[in-house]
Design a protein around this motif. Sequence first.
Motif, PDB file in Angstrom:
ATOM      1  N   ALA A   1       0.831  -1.200   0.000  1.00  0.00           N
ATOM      2  CA  ALA A   1       0.000   0.000   0.000  1.00  0.00           C
ATOM      3  C   ALA A   1       0.870   1.255   0.000  1.00  0.00           C
ATOM      4  CB  ALA A   1      -0.931  -0.011   1.207  1.00  0.00           C
TER       5      ALA A   1
ATOM      6  N   ARG B   1       0.526  -3.029  -7.255  1.00  0.00           N
ATOM      7  CA  ARG B   1      -0.807  -3.388  -7.742  1.00  0.00           C
ATOM      8  C   ARG B   1      -0.885  -4.836  -8.199  1.00  0.00           C
ATOM      9  NH1 ARG B   1      -1.945   0.410 -12.405  1.00  0.00           N
ATOM     10  NH2 ARG B   1      -3.898  -0.723 -12.572  1.00  0.00           N
TER      11      ARG B   1
ATOM     12  N   PRO C   1       3.588  -8.409  -6.038  1.00  0.00           N
ATOM     13  CA  PRO C   1       4.984  -8.876  -6.143  1.00  0.00           C
ATOM     14  C   PRO C   1       5.391  -9.645  -4.886  1.00  0.00           C
ATOM     15  CG  PRO C   1       4.840  -6.500  -6.555  1.00  0.00           C
ATOM     16  CD  PRO C   1       3.506  -6.927  -6.025  1.00  0.00           C
TER      17      PRO C   1
ATOM     18  N   ALA D   1       4.052  -1.281 -12.996  1.00  0.00           N
ATOM     19  CA  ALA D   1       2.881  -0.930 -12.174  1.00  0.00           C
ATOM     20  C   ALA D   1       2.748  -1.870 -10.989  1.00  0.00           C
ATOM     21  CB  ALA D   1       1.617  -0.967 -13.018  1.00  0.00           C
ATOM     22  N   GLN D   2       3.006  -3.157 -11.222  1.00  0.00           N
ATOM     23  CA  GLN D   2       2.904  -4.128 -10.143  1.00  0.00           C
ATOM     24  C   GLN D   2       3.851  -3.776  -8.988  1.00  0.00           C
ATOM     25  OE1 GLN D   2       4.534  -8.037 -10.593  1.00  0.00           O
ATOM     26  NE2 GLN D   2       2.777  -9.056  -9.665  1.00  0.00           N
TER      27      GLN D   2
ATOM     28  N   VAL E   1      -2.495   1.448 -18.435  1.00  0.00           N
ATOM     29  CA  VAL E   1      -2.069   0.482 -17.401  1.00  0.00           C
ATOM     30  C   VAL E   1      -1.986   1.145 -16.027  1.00  0.00           C
ATOM     31  CG1 VAL E   1      -0.179  -0.979 -16.592  1.00  0.00           C
ATOM     32  CG2 VAL E   1      -0.869  -1.034 -18.998  1.00  0.00           C
ATOM     33  N   HIS E   2      -1.504   2.389 -15.994  1.00  0.00           N
ATOM     34  CA  HIS E   2      -1.363   3.058 -14.690  1.00  0.00           C
ATOM     35  C   HIS E   2      -2.672   3.673 -14.217  1.00  0.00           C
ATOM     36  CE1 HIS E   2       2.902   2.390 -14.180  1.00  0.00           C
ATOM     37  NE2 HIS E   2       3.098   2.741 -15.425  1.00  0.00           N
ATOM     38  N   MET E   3      -3.746   3.195 -14.749  1.00  0.00           N
ATOM     39  CA  MET E   3      -5.093   3.618 -14.388  1.00  0.00           C
ATOM     40  C   MET E   3      -5.790   2.313 -13.988  1.00  0.00           C
ATOM     41  SD  MET E   3      -7.184   5.848 -17.151  1.00  0.00           S
ATOM     42  CE  MET E   3      -8.795   6.557 -16.806  1.00  0.00           C
ATOM     43  N   PRO E   4      -6.449   2.288 -12.839  1.00  0.00           N
ATOM     44  CA  PRO E   4      -7.125   1.043 -12.465  1.00  0.00           C
ATOM     45  C   PRO E   4      -8.109   0.617 -13.558  1.00  0.00           C
ATOM     46  CG  PRO E   4      -7.094   2.593 -10.633  1.00  0.00           C
ATOM     47  CD  PRO E   4      -6.582   3.339 -11.816  1.00  0.00           C
ATOM     48  N   THR E   5      -8.199  -0.672 -13.817  1.00  0.00           N
ATOM     49  CA  THR E   5      -9.190  -1.139 -14.792  1.00  0.00           C
ATOM     50  C   THR E   5     -10.587  -0.957 -14.191  1.00  0.00           C
ATOM     51  OG1 THR E   5      -9.263  -3.369 -13.893  1.00  0.00           O
ATOM     52  CG2 THR E   5      -7.621  -2.945 -15.611  1.00  0.00           C
TER      53      THR E   5
ATOM     54  N   GLU F   1     -10.986  -3.568 -11.577  1.00  0.00           N
ATOM     55  CA  GLU F   1     -10.306  -3.242 -10.314  1.00  0.00           C
ATOM     56  C   GLU F   1     -11.091  -2.200  -9.538  1.00  0.00           C
ATOM     57  OE1 GLU F   1      -5.756  -2.814 -10.168  1.00  0.00           O
ATOM     58  OE2 GLU F   1      -6.232  -2.425 -12.258  1.00  0.00           O
TER      59      GLU F   1
ATOM     60  N   ARG G   1     -14.188  -3.766  -8.154  1.00  0.00           N
ATOM     61  CA  ARG G   1     -13.846  -4.667  -7.054  1.00  0.00           C
ATOM     62  C   ARG G   1     -13.525  -3.888  -5.775  1.00  0.00           C
ATOM     63  NH1 ARG G   1      -8.150  -7.061  -7.948  1.00  0.00           N
ATOM     64  NH2 ARG G   1      -7.704  -4.995  -7.136  1.00  0.00           N
TER      65      ARG G   1
ATOM     66  N   ASN H   1      -4.826  -0.698   0.412  1.00  0.00           N
ATOM     67  CA  ASN H   1      -4.662  -1.098  -0.984  1.00  0.00           C
ATOM     68  C   ASN H   1      -5.914  -0.790  -1.797  1.00  0.00           C
ATOM     69  OD1 ASN H   1      -1.993  -2.024  -1.079  1.00  0.00           O
ATOM     70  ND2 ASN H   1      -2.572  -3.991  -0.201  1.00  0.00           N
TER      71      ASN H   1
ATOM     72  N   ASN I   1      -6.038   2.974  -2.376  1.00  0.00           N
ATOM     73  CA  ASN I   1      -5.125   3.448  -3.433  1.00  0.00           C
ATOM     74  C   ASN I   1      -5.827   3.488  -4.784  1.00  0.00           C
ATOM     75  OD1 ASN I   1      -2.824   3.823  -1.925  1.00  0.00           O
ATOM     76  ND2 ASN I   1      -1.857   1.888  -2.510  1.00  0.00           N
TER      77      ASN I   1
END
Lengths: 347, 347, 347
Positions: free
Chosen positions: A181, A186, A193, B244-245, B265-269, B272, B275, B308, B311
């Motif tokens: 966090a 992500r 990771p 991103a991960q 990619v650096h934008m939540p889907t 996501e 969820r 998390n 975020n």
Amino acid sequence: MTDDIRLCRTFQTAPAAVPKDDSAKYLVSALEAEGFQAPDWLVPDMEDGTAPNMKAEGLENTIEKVPEYDFPGEIWPRVEWSYEDEEYCEKGRNQIDRLVSEIGDEIDGVVVPKVGRLEDVERAAEVVAEAEAEHGYEDGSIGLSIIIETGRARSDLREISKFGEDSRLTALVFGPVDYAAELGGRDLGDGMPRWDGLLEALSNEASAAGLLSIGGPFDDLFKERAGLTYYNADDYADQVEHEAQLGLDGSWSLYPKQTVQANTVHMPTPEELERDVSKIERFNEAKREGTGAVTLDGQMVDEATFKNFRNTVQQVRAIDDIRPAQTEEYYDEELLTRARELELSYN
Amino acid sequence: MTDDIRLCRTFQTAPAAVPKDDSAKYLVSALEAEGFQAPDWLVPDMEDGTAPNMKAEGLENTIEKVPEYDFPGEIWPRVEWSYEDEEYCEKGRNQIDRLVSEIGDEIDGVVVPKVGRLEDVERAAEVVAEAEAEHGYEDGSIGLSIIIETGRARSDLREISKFGEDSRLTALVFGPVDYAAELGGRDLGDGMPRWDGLLEALSNEASAAGLLSIGGPFDDLFKERAGLTYYNADDYADQVEHEAQLGLDGSWSLYPKQTVQANTVHMPTPEELERDVSKIERFNEAKREGTGAVTLDGQMVDEATFKNFRNTVQQVRAIDDIRPAQTEEYYDEELLTRARELELSYN
Amino acid sequence: MTDDIRLCRTFQTAPAAVPKDDSAKYLVSALEAEGFQAPDWLVPDMEDGTAPNMKAEGLENTIEKVPEYDFPGEIWPRVEWSYEDEEYCEKGRNQIDRLVSEIGDEIDGVVVPKVGRLEDVERAAEVVAEAEAEHGYEDGSIGLSIIIETGRARSDLREISKFGEDSRLTALVFGPVDYAAELGGRDLGDGMPRWDGLLEALSNEASAAGLLSIGGPFDDLFKERAGLTYYNADDYADQVEHEAQLGLDGSWSLYPKQTVQANTVHMPTPEELERDVSKIERFNEAKREGTGAVTLDGQMVDEATFKNFRNTVQQVRAIDDIRPAQTEEYYDEELLTRARELELSYN
């Protein structure tokens, strides 16, 4: 490593209070655990594992229940703290003071979460020192373990560990959820990771400073497939084995079945013990014949290789000293006797 | 992270001058980009992306073109520099002085490449401070971002980041090509290393010091197969998702299609966001009912887990504040409204 | 990297004495090795490779045999040492004194194992300095290389390397077996960890400080399958290629066949040389036409990319200077001529 290894194969947190009729249910259940379900360290959790409105009751439960049991391992309550929020530090200070005052003889130390840079760890150590002095305990008798779960603590890991060489600091424990966090990690479908760089550094710095290193919790406790919900044994075992491979001393458990698995993985298998006992026996034999650097099964054995075999035997001896029931259940009696009687010096 | 997140999903370099009739063609094209092709940061490049004999013209193009557009993101020209060559530092000093003097109101800072140890970074910061003072700008108004692409900068990464806590330092950007050349890394058929240790440290140190962390450029722009040359979308997406991960804040783009991908990619889907919005809604509901530590979908939610989820929502809010066209295109309107109205405090 | 690269593709240890009729058999065999079997560095081993009761004889063998051969590479005897055992440091001090006194002109330096934190490395360097002064050698003429194989040395790697910038320190060599034993790493069926974080740091810190970085020994020399025992070429090559990819300068060899493989991997393949020579030729051509940043095979070439191509050519030139027989055997004559005559400046 010397023969007096400090064991922490399992760092099991148990919520100190839950919203049930018996709010100490999980704490008591952990205190009563037997056999492989008994953790090396039991951590009554007054922090994230206990709901905000139950924390006060969690402290009382800990003070009341811990002395009622003759727990065979170590007791390390986790208190509240945060490098970025003074309110949590104040709560932690009060919890530490109560714990040392009321059950200072029963606990081995306290676990402090969300520490920041070195200065914050030094401050947490000072809080413990003050409680110790205030309530008449000998300097250093109450330990401190910390959760590494902030960017700042990871950044200062080397400095914090060096501080730990000559202090009450005992274990460095990874906290991946808060950590992810903080960094903004992500899950894009393959999970979070593993933070391999951090785990390797944790193992190294702990080793360099004579501290214990413990992996982080695994919270996907259950899996659902084909209509059935069942305990997620595979994924937890994978994590614990990865930690053991890197030289972490133990793993975090949230659940009695996890404790069984972590206790087992951090214990040499009978095959490992047989292999390494046998290699040392053959090495000792070759040494008596004066052939020096020896090749066993195609591998050259020098002092360094030898140390790896010896680690296996020493870990088994340490478990056997403290939990003979586990070693008796796990190993063949004759093998255990050979492990106990082996000459372990290289020269 | 707080609600006022500094966005840099995309760090797009554009050569400031190219040998074409319209030498500012690519710079102008980036300044005019719309929708997902518009980068969060545009970096007019006077360093390796522009030929040696075009660099002077690149500086003039930047000074002339940037003020003509009302670019919706940040502008960060990259100047010349090298810890090991005074000539490049002198060029960089002159470029920084001209940029601040002529378009100091239009730029957010400058990007300095090939920095060495901490002392070299401090020197680059001093050059920016001098230009700022000389041309009447407020202290700290012109930022500094650096490319981490030398063994020395990697070695001092922790110290450089700590310096960044209280300085104009804003972003740490990885430069893998120069880095591999310095270390002597080799492509033996499987490509260059990803330098996972460096990326993890970059994410950590940036987070610990409140800086942004940005991945390195991906220059295999095109693939050829079965007679066709086509844009290499897959391999770039893999790299950006890996970044991103690990918690990097953004990725380097060399090309409008890369900008689309990195922005995305650096934008939540939507999944996501759905969820995590849903988890927070259910958590808030459980909290109102006083059950404390909650299990959702087999996973225990504590304050750390909660962060998390938060975020995700905060990142969407930050994009929505700055680029409402992107969030409107990407998310269902009702979901976006739920994300905007959600209560985000744990206690 | 400059044109005067210091080569250590292979760091071959040979036991200085073995319990055979001719106790110097392996040492002499390494001194006499020809072609690709000749290591860049030969390390007469008086430490873990030689049995305790043969170490004194190993020292005498080294003093007697090394001067008898005109070895084409460098000679670096490995002595005894241990940060945690004064007895080994005393032995090392005596071995260093004897070696410098008797064959100071024949050796390039000494290899000191099991160093601890920076202070221990400084102490080892001081021991070499004292022997140098005592026996009339110029300051800095006897080098020091160290084995990184303790948690403490890994913890201080950055500081040790910075010390190495202005000292006799020459190479940092990984020692995975002692290292794994210190950390308590375990083989649970998939082998020991590769310690990727350490390897990446070793490559970086060595590069930042102008030192050489060398991988660790691979001791599974032989495999057995379907009734046959045979040399384990595949797994060793995998390790050496991984090290080369990360930018390590060389690999540890325990055996002439390993030396052939490590010499070969740390030498650009004919295809790499052809590719990079051709790219530089085409880049130079484009530069003469003034097109600046050039796209070759879909990849943009800037100064950074260019350095990677140049590394390849410079490594081949360095090998060719010292071992023309190897380059003549390995490369087409016309390609080698092109590599020798190429213009290597970017501007």
